[in-house]
Enzyme design. Structure first.
Site, PDB file in Angstrom:
ATOM      1  N   ASP A   6      16.197 -79.476 -16.390  1.00  0.00           N
ATOM      2  CA  ASP A   6      17.038 -78.298 -16.267  1.00  0.00           C
ATOM      3  C   ASP A   6      18.166 -78.652 -15.295  1.00  0.00           C
ATOM      4  OD1 ASP A   6      17.821 -75.544 -16.272  1.00  0.00           O
ATOM      5  OD2 ASP A   6      16.732 -75.316 -14.369  1.00  0.00           O
ATOM      6  N   ASP A  25      20.575 -76.099 -13.186  1.00  0.00           N
ATOM      7  CA  ASP A  25      20.666 -75.273 -11.973  1.00  0.00           C
ATOM      8  C   ASP A  25      19.278 -75.128 -11.323  1.00  0.00           C
ATOM      9  OD1 ASP A  25      23.461 -74.717 -12.441  1.00  0.00           O
ATOM     10  OD2 ASP A  25      22.819 -73.343 -14.020  1.00  0.00           O
TER      11      ASP A  25
END
Ligand SMILES: [Mg+2]
Ligand SMILES: [Zn+2]
Length: 192
Positions: A18, A20
């Site tokens: 991922d 953020d």
């Protein structure tokens, strides 16, 4: 590290990340990162990615960016941000093999995590990648659920302000492993 954790990380050739909360710091109150000026890499990320590269792991980013659907930034803004990110990493000898973005809002697509469309694109583009030799690393329950749907191992990154949230507790229960940072994961995985 115990043997159990070691088994959980064995035979991983493809590392899905991922963005953020894993590569860069989440902004307060769920605000969106809209430009490079707001993009703050987390400590140790450059070295962690460079280490994965050096050990021959393929590093693939899969990121939900519904800020595009909300009109907060454009696909072009994202491309610019990711060019800057790649430049910054390259300065430390680190490389992302691919970045897959879902720019959609809920219910508009098959690629917004926890849906699996971004991963399916990646599995097509990287034929050596399979759920059995991959791991999904994220800081939200959506990331962990997406990985589990595909039968991948999953690693939950425990964010600073997330440790006590109900979502974090749920994600930790679901994930194969929880660690404070990408850097910690890489150290455990490679046993250094
Ligand atoms: Mg995240
Ligand atoms: Zn999508």
């Amino acid at each position: 590290m115990n043997g159990n954790a070691s088994n959980k990380l064995g035979n991983i050739s493809h590392v899905f990340l991922d963005r953020d909360g894993v590569l860069n710091r989440n902004l307060p109150n769920g605000q969106f990162v809209t430009c490079w000026e707001e993009f703050e890499l987390l400590p140790g990320v450059e070295d962690a990615v460079a280490t994965l590269n050096r050990w021959g792991r393929t590093v693939i980013v899969v990121t939900n960016q519904r800020g595009v659907a909300l009109g907060l930034y454009s696909q072009q803004d994202l491309d610019r941000m990711h060019d800057q990110l790649r430049e910054r990493l390259a300065a430390h000898g680190a490389r992302l093999d691919a970045i897959y973005v879902c720019p959609h809002d809920d219910g508009q697509c098959n690629c917004r995590k926890p849906l699996t469309g971004l991963f399916e694109q990646a599995f097509q583009d990287f034929p050596a990648a399979r759920p059995e030799n991959s791991v999904m690393i994220g800081d939200s329950v959506r990331d962990i659920e997406a990985g589990i749907r595909l039968g991948m191992r999953t690693v939950f990154i425990i964010g600073d302000d997330e440790a006590a949230s109900a979502e974090a507790v749920g994600a930790r229960d679901l994930a194969s492993l929880s660690v404070p940072s990408l850097s910690d994961f890489v150290k455990r995985m490679l046993g250094s």
